[in-house]
Design a protein around this motif. Structure first.
Motif, PDB file in Angstrom:
ATOM      1  N   ARG A   1      -7.832 -14.219 -30.008  1.00 49.58           N
ATOM      2  CA  ARG A   1      -9.051 -13.838 -30.219  1.00 49.58           C
ATOM      3  C   ARG A   1      -9.763 -13.446 -28.674  1.00 49.58           C
ATOM      4  O   ARG A   1     -11.069 -13.852 -28.881  1.00 49.58           O
ATOM      5  CB  ARG A   1      -9.858 -14.745 -31.113  1.00 49.58           C
ATOM      6  N   LEU A   2      -9.053 -12.698 -27.900  1.00 50.63           N
ATOM      7  CA  LEU A   2      -9.772 -12.781 -26.679  1.00 50.63           C
ATOM      8  C   LEU A   2     -10.866 -11.312 -26.696  1.00 50.63           C
ATOM      9  O   LEU A   2     -10.910 -10.515 -27.473  1.00 50.63           O
ATOM     10  CB  LEU A   2      -8.627 -12.080 -25.428  1.00 50.63           C
ATOM     11  N   ASP A   3     -11.771 -11.585 -25.966  1.00 48.34           N
ATOM     12  CA  ASP A   3     -12.845 -10.709 -26.091  1.00 48.34           C
ATOM     13  C   ASP A   3     -12.479  -9.202 -25.206  1.00 48.34           C
ATOM     14  O   ASP A   3     -12.599  -8.362 -25.965  1.00 48.34           O
ATOM     15  CB  ASP A   3     -14.053 -11.040 -24.945  1.00 48.34           C
TER      16      ASP A   3
ATOM     17  N   SER B   1     -10.827  -7.073 -30.034  1.00 43.78           N
ATOM     18  CA  SER B   1     -12.093  -7.026 -29.255  1.00 43.78           C
ATOM     19  C   SER B   1     -13.266  -6.828 -30.035  1.00 43.78           C
ATOM     20  O   SER B   1     -14.347  -7.137 -29.757  1.00 43.78           O
ATOM     21  CB  SER B   1     -11.747  -6.120 -28.050  1.00 43.78           C
ATOM     22  N   ALA B   2     -13.315  -5.569 -30.730  1.00 43.63           N
ATOM     23  CA  ALA B   2     -14.312  -5.172 -31.580  1.00 43.63           C
ATOM     24  C   ALA B   2     -14.747  -6.413 -32.620  1.00 43.63           C
ATOM     25  O   ALA B   2     -15.998  -6.435 -32.813  1.00 43.63           O
ATOM     26  CB  ALA B   2     -13.769  -3.896 -32.612  1.00 43.63           C
TER      27      ALA B   2
ATOM     28  N   GLY C   1     -17.359  -1.170 -30.539  1.00 45.31           N
ATOM     29  CA  GLY C   1     -16.139  -1.412 -29.677  1.00 45.31           C
ATOM     30  C   GLY C   1     -16.653  -3.045 -28.958  1.00 45.31           C
ATOM     31  O   GLY C   1     -16.989  -3.925 -29.627  1.00 45.31           O
ATOM     32  N   ILE C   2     -16.568  -3.052 -27.439  1.00 46.32           N
ATOM     33  CA  ILE C   2     -16.863  -4.122 -26.804  1.00 46.32           C
ATOM     34  C   ILE C   2     -18.319  -3.853 -26.172  1.00 46.32           C
ATOM     35  O   ILE C   2     -18.793  -4.901 -25.599  1.00 46.32           O
ATOM     36  CB  ILE C   2     -15.989  -4.313 -25.605  1.00 46.32           C
ATOM     37  N   ASP C   3     -19.037  -2.729 -26.561  1.00 46.76           N
ATOM     38  CA  ASP C   3     -20.469  -2.493 -25.937  1.00 46.76           C
ATOM     39  C   ASP C   3     -21.188  -3.168 -26.891  1.00 46.76           C
ATOM     40  O   ASP C   3     -21.159  -3.135 -28.195  1.00 46.76           O
ATOM     41  CB  ASP C   3     -20.723  -1.104 -25.636  1.00 46.76           C
ATOM     42  N   LEU C   4     -22.422  -3.946 -26.633  1.00 48.00           N
ATOM     43  CA  LEU C   4     -23.202  -4.383 -27.292  1.00 48.00           C
ATOM     44  C   LEU C   4     -24.795  -3.775 -27.296  1.00 48.00           C
ATOM     45  O   LEU C   4     -25.378  -3.201 -26.273  1.00 48.00           O
ATOM     46  CB  LEU C   4     -23.609  -5.972 -27.141  1.00 48.00           C
TER      47      LEU C   4
END
Length: 468
Positions: free
Chosen positions: A356-358, A400-401, A459-462
């Motif tokens: 469960r890696l970022d 990642s998502a 995705g990985i953007d917040l």
């Protein structure tokens, strides 16, 4: 001979470590009488700091040198010079294959780069075949040399400076700056050529690093990103020994203006007991771990000349999360390594799902000249590597998502980096590769640290809302 006010433009390719070298080279050139310009068409000399890590990087380096050479016809450029990893690794070959470049300079040319560049601009072009001895590269006999610039030495390279200490000419005004704590690597991973041209591991002294960090703080830097080929080895060649990294972090944390300390590229096999806790106990060290796994199947790791297995890696991740549940954790893996069986690949996929890696960077194996892996048997067909690359990349993106979605509702601190006054990185996001966070609300100055609550993920953007 070139005028002392000649303008130089530098293109920096590759990693953050190369960026630090570029900034130090520009500082040397300025001290040697050159004017730095951001406009390549206005430059009298163009220096390209090349990357020689993988084939794509090499192609980018060559394309950039060719584009720079075109400016000798259409712009003010009198000379194009290659420096950096590709120049060091393939000096003779690059010089012979790329006559458009006026010189190819290795690392040993950095201390007197200003003198050398003047000599090149005055017509001192390279020979088509170079001696392998880098100390003889572009020899400058006393009668040929221009008046010497102040004698200086890059931090961490060669003898102490005899003139004012060179710091850096920053490539941009970012509130984040890499701090290169060491060069070279003592590990001998079979897929990696870095030790062959960067040499063995050499730590920079704490006092030197603290002095540079203070200077960066004076330039408005808020975050220091500690970089090297293997930061977990920092200090093993210094008197402080095993605890040198924690001691360095403690010294850096005392610098006014520095708010975040981020450590990159940690080797799992070198994270001794208590190291994670010791790092995070230092004020300003952010909960962020860049762990170099590369694979999870024990057999593949042994062929890579690395250590570990899924259980030990998952145990390490549990240790990190027990100390800092909110930690950002990233890694890279190589798929399709010689001898990787379907069972090995399944082991890697199972590990990636469980870890469960970022962020997980995924690379397909390709032979790298001069490495032991290039001579291994058991090479996989290109189509198998491509298929596994696609499968693992899709899995990594899904994990990642989901990790990003899990952060919705989390309160985070964001370093504003963009001129829009709202976009930057949350504390768990490393520079460039780990996504961004946009804070909805009022605008802030670049370099501001803003508390916000995560409201959405893409995705990985917040996206986050500024805390009241």
């Amino acid at each position: 001979m070139a005028d002392v006010t000649a303008r130089v433009h530098l293109v920096s390719l590759g990693c953050a470590r190369n960026d630090v070298d570029s900034e130090e080279l520009l500082a040397r050139l300025e001290q040697g009488g050159f004017e730095v310009t951001d406009d390549p068409e206005a430059a009298n000399a163009i220096v390209v700091n090349t990357c020689g890590f993988i084939d794509a990087a090499k192609k980018d380096s060559v394309d950039t040198l060719l584009a720079a050479a075109d400016l000798k016809q259409s712009g003010a450029a009198q000379a194009v010079v290659a420096v950096g990893c590709m120049a060091e690794r393939y000096g003779d070959e690059l010089a012979a294959a790329l006559p458009e470049a006026d010189a190819v300079l290795g690392f040993d040319s950095y201390p007197d780069i200003a003198d050398r560049l003047r000599w090149i601009m005055a017509g001192g072009h390279h020979r088509s075949h170079r001696p392998r001895d880098r100390r003889k590269l572009l020899p400058l006999a006393p009668a040929e040399r221009p008046a010497a610039a102040r004698s200086v030495t890059l931090p961490g390279h060669g003898a102490p400076a005899t003139g004012p200490r060179v710091l850096r000419h920053r490539l941009d005004n970012s509130p984040m700056a890499p701090l290169k704590v060491a060069s070279g690597c003592d590990r001998r991973c079979t897929f990696c050529a870095i030790p062959s041209f960067r040499g063995s591991y050499l730590s920079r002294g704490t006092d030197e690093l603290v002095g540079e960090a203070r200077w960066l703080a004076e330039q408005g830097v808020k975050e220091l990103f500690l970089v090297s080929e293997n930061t977990s080895s920092y200090g093993k060649d210094l008197p402080a020994g095993a605890r040198a990294l924690e001691l360095l972090l403690a010294e850096l944390a005392r610098i006014d203006g520095i708010e975040w300390l981020r450590v990159s590229y940690l080797q799992p096999a070198e994270l001794r007991p208590g190291m994670i806790e010791g790092m995070l106990a230092v004020d300003k060290v952010v909960p962020y771990f860049d762990l170099s796994f590369q694979h999870a199947a024990p057999g593949v790791l042994r062929r890579m000349r690395r250590f570990g297995d899924p259980d030990s890696f998952l145990g390490l991740l549990d240790r990190v999360r027990s100390v800092a549940p909110e930690a950002g954790i990233r890694s890279n893996v190589i798929v399709g390594f010689p001898g990787e069986s379907e069972t090995d690949f399944a082991t890697l996929c199972d590990f990636a799902a469980a870890a469960r890696l970022d962020v997980l960077g995924v690379f397909g194996y390709s032979d790298e000249e001069g490495t032991e892996a290039a001579a291994l048997d058991g090479k996989l067909p290109d189509e198998v590597i491509a298929e596994r690359l696609e499968t693992m990349s899709r899995l990594a993106e899904e994990v990642s998502a989901q990790r990003a979605e899990d952060r919705v509702g989390e309160r985070v601190r964001v370093l504003v980096e963009h001129s829009d006054g709202r976009t930057g990185r949350a504390v768990h996001q490393g520079p460039e590769v780990d996504g961004s966070t946009r804070v909805e609300g009022r605008r802030h100055e670049v370099g501001s640290l803003v508390w916000a609550t995560v409201t959405a993920a893409d995705g990985i953007d917040l996206t986050a809302s500024e805390a009241s």
